[in-house]
Design an enzyme around this catalytic site. Structure first.
Site, PDB file in Angstrom:
ATOM      1  N   ASN A 147       0.809  -1.221   0.000  1.00  0.00           N
ATOM      2  CA  ASN A 147       0.000   0.000   0.000  1.00  0.00           C
ATOM      3  C   ASN A 147       0.840   1.268   0.000  1.00  0.00           C
ATOM      4  O   ASN A 147       0.367   2.323  -0.376  1.00  0.00           O
ATOM      5  CB  ASN A 147      -0.964   0.008   1.194  1.00  0.00           C
ATOM      6  CG  ASN A 147      -0.325  -0.436   2.481  1.00  0.00           C
ATOM      7  OD1 ASN A 147       0.212  -1.538   2.583  1.00  0.00           O
ATOM      8  ND2 ASN A 147      -0.340   0.432   3.467  1.00  0.00           N
ATOM      9  N   CYS A 317       1.095   7.513  14.766  1.00  0.00           N
ATOM     10  CA  CYS A 317       1.329   8.232  16.019  1.00  0.00           C
ATOM     11  C   CYS A 317       1.413   7.231  17.169  1.00  0.00           C
ATOM     12  O   CYS A 317       0.461   6.511  17.432  1.00  0.00           O
ATOM     13  CB  CYS A 317       0.194   9.220  16.268  1.00  0.00           C
ATOM     14  SG  CYS A 317       0.500  10.237  17.700  1.00  0.00           S
TER      15      CYS A 317
HETATM   16  N1  PLP Z   1      -4.750  -4.232   3.673  1.00  0.00           N
HETATM   17  C1  PLP Z   1      -4.283  -3.191   2.978  1.00  0.00           C
HETATM   18  C2  PLP Z   1      -3.101  -3.380   2.074  1.00  0.00           C
HETATM   19  C3  PLP Z   1      -4.892  -1.940   3.082  1.00  0.00           C
HETATM   20  O1  PLP Z   1      -4.397  -0.904   2.382  1.00  0.00           O
HETATM   21  C4  PLP Z   1      -6.000  -1.798   3.933  1.00  0.00           C
HETATM   22  C5  PLP Z   1      -6.645  -0.475   4.124  1.00  0.00           C
HETATM   23  O2  PLP Z   1      -5.992   0.492   4.456  1.00  0.00           O
HETATM   24  C6  PLP Z   1      -6.462  -2.926   4.652  1.00  0.00           C
HETATM   25  C7  PLP Z   1      -5.811  -4.116   4.492  1.00  0.00           C
HETATM   26  C8  PLP Z   1      -7.655  -2.845   5.567  1.00  0.00           C
HETATM   27  O3  PLP Z   1      -8.831  -2.799   4.800  1.00  0.00           O
HETATM   28  P1  PLP Z   1     -10.242  -2.378   5.428  1.00  0.00           P
HETATM   29  O4  PLP Z   1     -10.247  -0.895   5.517  1.00  0.00           O
HETATM   30  O5  PLP Z   1     -11.262  -2.882   4.453  1.00  0.00           O
HETATM   31  O6  PLP Z   1     -10.371  -3.078   6.729  1.00  0.00           O
END
Ligand code: PLP
Length: 368
Positions: A147, A317
């Site tokens: 991400n 944080c």
């Molecule tokens: N995994 C990844 C790579 C993410 O970017 C996110 C969200 O930020 C999540 C899991 C969690 O997803 P959700 O917001 O549907 O719980």
């Protein structure tokens, strides 16, 4: 406002917006009841499940709706599911999302062996370490795409290595969903987790894929919704908007986003001397992780926010002080370098003008 943080969440897609303003108030029934207004909603849920199955190339029976990827990941990585699967060791990476990392911390505290494989500065996982760790009692869990860096992991290859050793494989596919093709049949993963809001649905909806659904132990106990695998009154609006957002995805948008990303990276490097993290590695079409030597990314973030531009850092944080992103630290950056990294993630609603405005604002703030 210029929104450049699609990896955090996507704005509602056009069809979702239309549904919210024109139809949502009429679709309040409980989809599990047996009169026509409910049956109609239940049929719509089947349509969405079928569309998702077609899009991801899997059986619709292997998909279970949840509140999001965090819940899906926690379901696959639950103590009960691991027991059912006979898993003794989890293999993962320190670059995972907190939904996985924090779950693994909990599992470790509860007697499950957890091993992390290393990676290089370009975000490439060490596959020979992986090969040495997999075995018949292992479950591997890796992001489809990171991400923060956008790096796409070689999931097909890793699943093959895992299966050859008799192990199982789960991928957190949240960031790949809607951005690049995900073919679950070709990837051959045993489990995968997805979230709706990253493609523009309402928040609080996601789903997981399990090749053999009997291998999953439900996280919750209650009614028979989702075949008892995810009890609780069904989130119709969430599921329906997930289907609408899916139908709004377009290959042309991906091509447009790639062009915007290339232009943005070129400007950041040529005009400011910034560096693009994991530049040479296979990455998502929309994600730019930029390293700004001598700058504090959080300060850049707040300066841009005051000018109406939304970007992010992966910092968290902890007890009132800001910790640079664990992903940047896992790449091998020291604290200061990790704290100089900013994430800019683009989407279909962005334009060349947005990129020009961002670059001009950065020039105004920092010169070039
Ligand atoms: N995994 C990844 C790579 C993410 O970017 C996110 C969200 O930020 C999540 C899991 C969690 O997803 P959700 O917001 O549907 O719980």
């Amino acid at each position: 406002m210029i929104y450049l943080d699609y990896n955090a969440t996507a704005p509602y897609s056009p069809s979702v917006k239309c549904f919210i303003s024109e139809q949502m108030s009429e679709m309040w029934a409980n989809p599990s009841s047996e009169y026509p207004i409910s049956v109609e909603l239940s049929e719509k849920i089947s349509q969405v499940r079928n569309s998702l199955a077609e899009y991801l190339n899997c059986s619709s029976k292997s998909l279970v709706f949840t509140s999001g990827a965090t819940e899906s990941i926690n379901t696959v990585l639950s103590l009960e599911t691991l027991k059912k699967l006979g898993v003794e060791t989890i293999i993962s990476s320190l670059m995972e999302h907190h939904a996985t990392l924090d779950r693994l911390k909990f599992l470790k505290a509860n007697g499950i062996d957890v091993s992390f494989i290393s990676n290089d500065i370009n975000g490439n996982l060490n596959l020979s370490e992986f090969q040495n760790l997999v075995g018949p009692k292992t479950l591997s869990s890796f992001l489809f795409a990171n991400n923060e860096t956008g790096v796409i992991n070689p999931i097909q290859e890793m699943t093959k290595i895992s299966h050859q050793a008799g192990g199982l494989f789960h991928t957190d596919a949240v960031q790949g969903f809607g951005k690049i093709k995900i073919d679950l049949e070709a990837l051959d993963v045993d489990f995968a987790s997805f979230s709706g809001h990253k493609i523009g649905s309402l928040k609080g909806i996601g789903f997981h894929f399990a090749r053999d659904i009997r291998k999953i132990h439900p996280l919750l106990q209650g009614g028979s919704q989702e075949r008892g695998l995810r009890p609780g009154t069904i989130n119709f609006a969430g599921i329906w908007t997930l289907g609408l957002a899916l139908s709004d995805l377009s290959i042309n948008d991906i091509e447009k986003v790639i062009e915007l990303k290339n232009n943005l990276e070129k400007s950041l490097v040529e005009q400011f001397g910034f560096k693009i993290n994991c530049f040479e590695t296979n990455r998502l079409p929309n994600t730019v992780s930029v390293r700004m030597p001598g700058k504090v990314a959080r300060e850049v973030l707040f300066s841009l926010a005051r000018l109406g531009i939304c970007v992010s850092t992966g910092s968290a944080c902890t007890s009132g002080s800001f910790e640079p992103s664990h992903v940047m630290k896992s790449l091998g950056f020291d604290r200061e370098t990790a704290g100089s990294c900013l994430r800019i993630s683009l989407g279909p609603l962005n334009s060349n003008e947005d990129i020009e405005i961002l670059i001009n604002k950065l020039k105004g703030l920092y010169g070039n």
